[in-house]
Design an enzyme around this catalytic site. Sequence first.
Site, PDB file in Angstrom:
ATOM      1  N   GLU A   1       0.821  -1.208   0.000  1.00 15.58           N
ATOM      2  CA  GLU A   1       0.000   0.000   0.000  1.00 15.58           C
ATOM      3  C   GLU A   1       0.854   1.256   0.000  1.00 15.58           C
ATOM      4  O   GLU A   1       0.557   2.222  -0.708  1.00 15.58           O
ATOM      5  CB  GLU A   1      -0.931   0.030   1.220  1.00 15.58           C
ATOM      6  CG  GLU A   1      -1.771   1.304   1.248  1.00 15.58           C
ATOM      7  CD  GLU A   1      -2.705   1.425   2.433  1.00 15.58           C
ATOM      8  OE1 GLU A   1      -3.537   2.332   2.412  1.00 15.58           O
ATOM      9  OE2 GLU A   1      -2.580   0.617   3.370  1.00 15.58           O
TER      10      GLU A   1
ATOM     11  N   ASP B   1      -0.904  -4.789   3.272  1.00 15.57           N
ATOM     12  CA  ASP B   1      -1.407  -3.584   3.944  1.00 15.57           C
ATOM     13  C   ASP B   1      -0.756  -3.571   5.328  1.00 15.57           C
ATOM     14  O   ASP B   1      -1.122  -4.373   6.191  1.00 15.57           O
ATOM     15  CB  ASP B   1      -2.932  -3.603   4.062  1.00 15.57           C
ATOM     16  CG  ASP B   1      -3.489  -2.245   4.471  1.00 15.57           C
ATOM     17  OD1 ASP B   1      -2.743  -1.470   5.095  1.00 15.57           O
ATOM     18  OD2 ASP B   1      -4.658  -1.959   4.168  1.00 15.57           O
TER      19      ASP B   1
ATOM     20  N   ILE C   1      -0.748  -1.466   7.905  1.00 19.78           N
ATOM     21  CA  ILE C   1      -1.710  -1.186   8.981  1.00 19.78           C
ATOM     22  C   ILE C   1      -3.045  -0.927   8.319  1.00 19.78           C
ATOM     23  O   ILE C   1      -3.262   0.149   7.751  1.00 19.78           O
ATOM     24  CB  ILE C   1      -1.321   0.027   9.852  1.00 19.78           C
ATOM     25  CG1 ILE C   1       0.078  -0.100  10.438  1.00 19.78           C
ATOM     26  CG2 ILE C   1      -2.343   0.202  10.985  1.00 19.78           C
ATOM     27  CD1 ILE C   1       0.510   1.114  11.281  1.00 19.78           C
ATOM     28  N   ASP C   2      -3.932  -1.890   8.363  1.00 19.58           N
ATOM     29  CA  ASP C   2      -5.284  -1.659   7.861  1.00 19.58           C
ATOM     30  C   ASP C   2      -6.103  -1.105   9.015  1.00 19.58           C
ATOM     31  O   ASP C   2      -6.366  -1.807   9.991  1.00 19.58           O
ATOM     32  CB  ASP C   2      -5.907  -2.950   7.325  1.00 19.58           C
ATOM     33  CG  ASP C   2      -7.234  -2.672   6.652  1.00 19.58           C
ATOM     34  OD1 ASP C   2      -7.243  -1.868   5.708  1.00 19.58           O
ATOM     35  OD2 ASP C   2      -8.255  -3.234   7.078  1.00 19.58           O
TER      36      ASP C   2
ATOM     37  N   THR D   1      -5.449   2.616   9.667  1.00 12.58           N
ATOM     38  CA  THR D   1      -4.478   3.623  10.110  1.00 12.58           C
ATOM     39  C   THR D   1      -5.134   4.726  10.942  1.00 12.58           C
ATOM     40  O   THR D   1      -4.581   5.168  11.954  1.00 12.58           O
ATOM     41  CB  THR D   1      -3.754   4.245   8.896  1.00 12.58           C
ATOM     42  OG1 THR D   1      -3.000   3.222   8.231  1.00 12.58           O
ATOM     43  CG2 THR D   1      -2.811   5.354   9.326  1.00 12.58           C
TER      44      THR D   1
ATOM     45  N   ASP E   1      -6.625  -4.099   0.831  1.00 11.17           N
ATOM     46  CA  ASP E   1      -7.601  -4.111   1.922  1.00 11.17           C
ATOM     47  C   ASP E   1      -8.286  -5.471   2.060  1.00 11.17           C
ATOM     48  O   ASP E   1      -8.703  -5.853   3.158  1.00 11.17           O
ATOM     49  CB  ASP E   1      -8.703  -3.066   1.688  1.00 11.17           C
ATOM     50  CG  ASP E   1      -8.190  -1.642   1.644  1.00 11.17           C
ATOM     51  OD1 ASP E   1      -7.360  -1.287   2.505  1.00 11.17           O
ATOM     52  OD2 ASP E   1      -8.635  -0.875   0.768  1.00 11.17           O
TER      53      ASP E   1
END
Length: 259
Positions: A64, A83, A85-86, A88, A210
């Site tokens: 990402e 990802d 940190i999905d 954030t 995601d």
Amino acid sequence: MLNTAIKAARRAATVINRASFDLDRITISEKNHNDFVTDIDQASEQAIVETLLKAYPDHAILGEESGPTANLNDDSEYVWIIDPIDGTTNFMHGYPNYCVSIALQQRGVITQAVVYDPVRNDLFTATKGAGAYLNEKRIRVRNPDRINKALIGSGHGADPRALAEYLRMYEVVAARCHGVRSSGSAALELANVAAGRVDGYYEKGLKIWDIAAGSLLVTEAGGIVGEFSGESEYLNKGDIIAAGPKVFAGMVQVLKPFA
């Protein structure tokens, strides 16, 4: 490959957990309206990429934050989709609902998935054809016989133009189920569908990082994943419904007008 992804996710979680004790020190940038990235996202992704490439130096990566590696093309056999940190926005506010998401796409098919929640120490894993697991225990979707018995997860993107449509969808879905919950992390919502914590999930305008890992968790837990039309191009389109078979059918019926 799954074990390598788990190792990478745990390395990233160490970075994230360390930063979570002093959120005032993180650096925040706004990519788009209400779409943020922190230096911890970038450090988390770097830890993941280093771990994966140490084991598989020839594999391509789509992250990402860092984007595609130079060797990513239509002929790439192995592509890691990351990802770091999905969720954030949750993370930077100290709201404890975010995760690391890592998927492996092999010849266009997602074959390995890791979603790791560092707050609860919940490790969701799946290998295509071998089932889905939470902390090494097999998980299955719940499958109420109709949508009006379901608890549904959802969310909406940072684009203000998406909010009006989200509210219209919320109105029609909420009127037909036990309730709609929005937690701010698509990957965790999909993992929760797989674990039977919610009975379905829908959202529009997502990116492949995601949903890549979470979608495999759901299908390996006995669920169905598709677009609002019911078709299967959700990874490319970014519009997704995930649920057990009976709830999925009910959700498609309700949400098809928004496809």
